[in-house]
Write an enzyme that holds these catalytic residues in place. Structure first.
Site, PDB file in Angstrom:
ATOM      1  N   GLY A  79     -12.319   3.530 -17.531  1.00  0.00           N
ATOM      2  CA  GLY A  79     -13.555   3.310 -16.774  1.00  0.00           C
ATOM      3  C   GLY A  79     -13.773   4.480 -15.823  1.00  0.00           C
ATOM      4  O   GLY A  79     -13.231   5.568 -16.031  1.00  0.00           O
ATOM      5  N   ILE A 134     -12.762   4.959 -12.703  1.00  0.00           N
ATOM      6  CA  ILE A 134     -11.591   5.404 -11.936  1.00  0.00           C
ATOM      7  C   ILE A 134     -10.542   6.018 -12.863  1.00  0.00           C
ATOM      8  O   ILE A 134     -10.016   7.106 -12.590  1.00  0.00           O
ATOM      9  CB  ILE A 134     -11.002   4.250 -11.102  1.00  0.00           C
ATOM     10  CG1 ILE A 134     -12.047   3.739 -10.095  1.00  0.00           C
ATOM     11  CG2 ILE A 134      -9.750   4.710 -10.367  1.00  0.00           C
ATOM     12  CD1 ILE A 134     -11.651   2.443  -9.378  1.00  0.00           C
ATOM     13  N   ALA A 188      -4.867  -0.725  -9.138  1.00  0.00           N
ATOM     14  CA  ALA A 188      -5.911  -1.628  -9.659  1.00  0.00           C
ATOM     15  C   ALA A 188      -5.788  -3.010  -9.016  1.00  0.00           C
ATOM     16  O   ALA A 188      -6.314  -3.225  -7.906  1.00  0.00           O
ATOM     17  CB  ALA A 188      -5.806  -1.686 -11.177  1.00  0.00           C
ATOM     18  N   ARG A 189      -5.106  -3.918  -9.689  1.00  0.00           N
ATOM     19  CA  ARG A 189      -4.813  -5.226  -9.112  1.00  0.00           C
ATOM     20  C   ARG A 189      -3.368  -5.567  -9.433  1.00  0.00           C
ATOM     21  O   ARG A 189      -2.890  -5.306 -10.537  1.00  0.00           O
ATOM     22  CB  ARG A 189      -5.728  -6.309  -9.677  1.00  0.00           C
ATOM     23  CG  ARG A 189      -7.154  -6.298  -9.135  1.00  0.00           C
ATOM     24  CD  ARG A 189      -7.244  -6.684  -7.649  1.00  0.00           C
ATOM     25  NE  ARG A 189      -8.618  -6.657  -7.161  1.00  0.00           N
ATOM     26  CZ  ARG A 189      -9.215  -5.588  -6.611  1.00  0.00           C
ATOM     27  NH1 ARG A 189      -8.553  -4.452  -6.470  1.00  0.00           N
ATOM     28  NH2 ARG A 189     -10.460  -5.673  -6.193  1.00  0.00           N
ATOM     29  N   GLU A 226      -0.505 -10.555  -3.262  1.00  0.00           N
ATOM     30  CA  GLU A 226      -0.945  -9.876  -2.053  1.00  0.00           C
ATOM     31  C   GLU A 226      -1.393 -10.866  -0.967  1.00  0.00           C
ATOM     32  O   GLU A 226      -2.122 -11.794  -1.304  1.00  0.00           O
ATOM     33  CB  GLU A 226      -2.137  -9.010  -2.478  1.00  0.00           C
ATOM     34  CG  GLU A 226      -2.259  -7.730  -1.763  1.00  0.00           C
ATOM     35  CD  GLU A 226      -3.265  -6.832  -2.474  1.00  0.00           C
ATOM     36  OE1 GLU A 226      -2.996  -6.413  -3.609  1.00  0.00           O
ATOM     37  OE2 GLU A 226      -4.299  -6.574  -1.881  1.00  0.00           O
ATOM     38  N   HIS A 278      -2.808  -1.536   0.023  1.00  0.00           N
ATOM     39  CA  HIS A 278      -4.113  -1.638  -0.660  1.00  0.00           C
ATOM     40  C   HIS A 278      -5.186  -0.782   0.044  1.00  0.00           C
ATOM     41  O   HIS A 278      -6.137  -1.304   0.631  1.00  0.00           O
ATOM     42  CB  HIS A 278      -4.574  -3.103  -0.763  1.00  0.00           C
ATOM     43  CG  HIS A 278      -5.574  -3.313  -1.871  1.00  0.00           C
ATOM     44  ND1 HIS A 278      -5.710  -4.515  -2.526  1.00  0.00           N
ATOM     45  CD2 HIS A 278      -6.478  -2.475  -2.434  1.00  0.00           C
ATOM     46  CE1 HIS A 278      -6.666  -4.407  -3.449  1.00  0.00           C
ATOM     47  NE2 HIS A 278      -7.148  -3.180  -3.409  1.00  0.00           N
ATOM     48  N   ILE A 279      -4.994   0.535  -0.059  1.00  0.00           N
ATOM     49  CA  ILE A 279      -5.889   1.465   0.642  1.00  0.00           C
ATOM     50  C   ILE A 279      -6.580   2.448  -0.309  1.00  0.00           C
ATOM     51  O   ILE A 279      -7.009   3.523   0.111  1.00  0.00           O
ATOM     52  CB  ILE A 279      -5.120   2.254   1.731  1.00  0.00           C
ATOM     53  CG1 ILE A 279      -3.880   2.949   1.156  1.00  0.00           C
ATOM     54  CG2 ILE A 279      -4.726   1.327   2.881  1.00  0.00           C
ATOM     55  CD1 ILE A 279      -3.213   3.925   2.111  1.00  0.00           C
ATOM     56  N   GLY A 280      -6.701   2.066  -1.572  1.00  0.00           N
ATOM     57  CA  GLY A 280      -7.294   2.976  -2.568  1.00  0.00           C
ATOM     58  C   GLY A 280      -8.623   3.575  -2.131  1.00  0.00           C
ATOM     59  O   GLY A 280      -8.878   4.762  -2.308  1.00  0.00           O
TER      60      GLY A 280
HETATM   61  C1  GLV Z   1     -10.451  -2.356  -4.195  1.00  0.00           C
HETATM   62  O1  GLV Z   1      -9.396  -2.745  -4.625  1.00  0.00           O
HETATM   63  C2  GLV Z   1     -11.696  -2.609  -4.833  1.00  0.00           C
HETATM   64  O2  GLV Z   1     -11.749  -3.350  -5.825  1.00  0.00           O
HETATM   65  O3  GLV Z   1     -12.706  -2.070  -4.350  1.00  0.00           O
HETATM   66  C1  GLV Z   2     -14.384   1.049 -11.524  1.00  0.00           C
HETATM   67  O1  GLV Z   2     -15.244   1.511 -10.806  1.00  0.00           O
HETATM   68  C2  GLV Z   2     -14.040   1.571 -12.821  1.00  0.00           C
HETATM   69  O2  GLV Z   2     -14.914   1.545 -13.675  1.00  0.00           O
HETATM   70  O3  GLV Z   2     -12.907   2.040 -13.003  1.00  0.00           O
END
Ligand code: GLV
Ligand code: GLV
Length: 325
Positions: free
Chosen positions: A156, A158, A235-236, A265, A283-285
């Site tokens: 995607g 990111i 991601a998650r 989390e 969680h500071i991406g």
């Molecule tokens: C952060 O984890 C987001 O989903 O924006």
């Molecule tokens: C999120 O924005 C993604 O598409 O990775």
């Protein structure tokens, strides 16, 4: 005309707060903590639109409290905290913040790669503790990023941004994506997941969390990885089985992990806290000054669009728009 009512679950950066206060009648959680369920109930019952965080669980029960609720705008790109199916049934628009946090999050994935590979956090702690006694041949040896193989799971926005950065480091780039997809401006090869796991020195997770990606990295996947593999998750958390990850790290099946997110989390498995080859972030991406501001403005714009019958920049359940206005 009276202003629409917005309930905000946590104070956002100042510029965003200033903008919000010009556009809405505002109630918000003034404490520096996650809103309680009681606060969410009260806020949702009162508002036309909810601006919430990924740490707020917005379930069907909450969404059903107010037939006038028109929009739930998430201050995040990931929206697995919201019961979108229920919102759609109830005719509530769900919005998010894609695009604006792509590069910041990709930067952080790379920061974690370097931090683990070159022992940055560990080295900093060591030096601050007064343990540095001079240059030494075997002190804090790590792994090269330059020239290695990067495997990106999810192509995607990111994932693609993570992959593109690799060209500066002469890396071979592999990526896994459910559907066939080309990453623009990037020399990278789409491969099967098992192949990626077997070949990569660095593995970066860049997928949304869904029932399909739950534990996409589990015991079997970890067992396929190289002994020198370093896994990065921005991601998650629940995309990785955290118990299996701890076990793989403990047994030395992989070399390290860089984690910005956790399965439960903000709880973190205590074993992770004791491991030197793991770098843990809170969680500071997307946490840069610029990005957190732009995310806020987009989250607000999404709401204003929904409330005035325009198509928002980022809506997750398009099909409700016809019902709202
Ligand atoms: C952060 O984890 C987001 O989903 O924006
Ligand atoms: C999120 O924005 C993604 O598409 O990775």
């Amino acid at each position: 005309m009276s202003k629409p009512k917005l309930y905000l679950t946590r104070i956002l950066p100042e510029e965003v707060m200033d903008y919000i206060s010009t556009k809405f009648e505002l109630r918000f959680n003034m404490e520096n903590r996650i809103a309680t369920r009681e606060e969410l109930i009260e806020g949702i019952k009162w508002c036309d639109a909810l601006l919430c965080l990924l740490s707020d669980k917005i379930d069907a029960e909450l969404l059903s409290l107010n037939p006038n609720l028109k929009c739930v705008s998430n201050y995040a790109v990931g929206y697995n905290n919201i019961d979108v199916a229920a919102a759609t049934r109830l005719g509530i628009a769900v919005c998010n913040t894609p695009g604006v946090l792509t590069e910041s999050t990709a930067d952080l994935a790379w920061a974690l790669m370097f931090a683990v590979a070159r022992r940055i956090a560990e080295g900093d702690a060591f030096t601050r503790a007064g343990l540095f006694e001079g240059w030494a041949p075997k002190l804090m040896q790590g792994y090269d990023v330059f020239g290695s193989t990067l495997g990106v799971i999810g192509a995607g926005r990111i994932g693609s941004a993570v992959a593109r950065r690799a060209s500066g480091f002469n890396m071979r780039v592999l990526y896994f994506n459910r559907s066939k997809k080309k990453i623009d401006n990037c020399e990278a090869t789409q491969v099967g997941l098992d192949y990626l796991l077997k070949e990569s020195d660095f593995i970066s997770l860049n997928i949304p969390y869904t029932s399909e990606t739950h534990h996409i990295i589990n015991e079997k996947e970890l067992s396929l990885m190289k002994r020198n593999a370093i896994i990065i998750n921005t991601a998650r958390g629940a995309c990785i089985n955290e118990v299996a990850l701890v076990e793989a790290l403990r047994k030395g099946l992989i070399a390290g992990a860089g984690l910005d997110v956790y399965e439960h989390e903000p709880e973190i498995m205590p074993e992770l806290l004791t491991m030197q080859n793991v770098v843990l972030l809170p969680h500071i991406g997307s946490a840069t000054y610029k990005t957190r501001k732009v995310m806020g403005l987009l989250a607000v714009e999404n709401i204003l669009d929904v409330l005035s019958g325009r198509i928002p920049q980022a809506i997750v359940n398009n099909e409700v728009l016809a019902k709202i206005n």
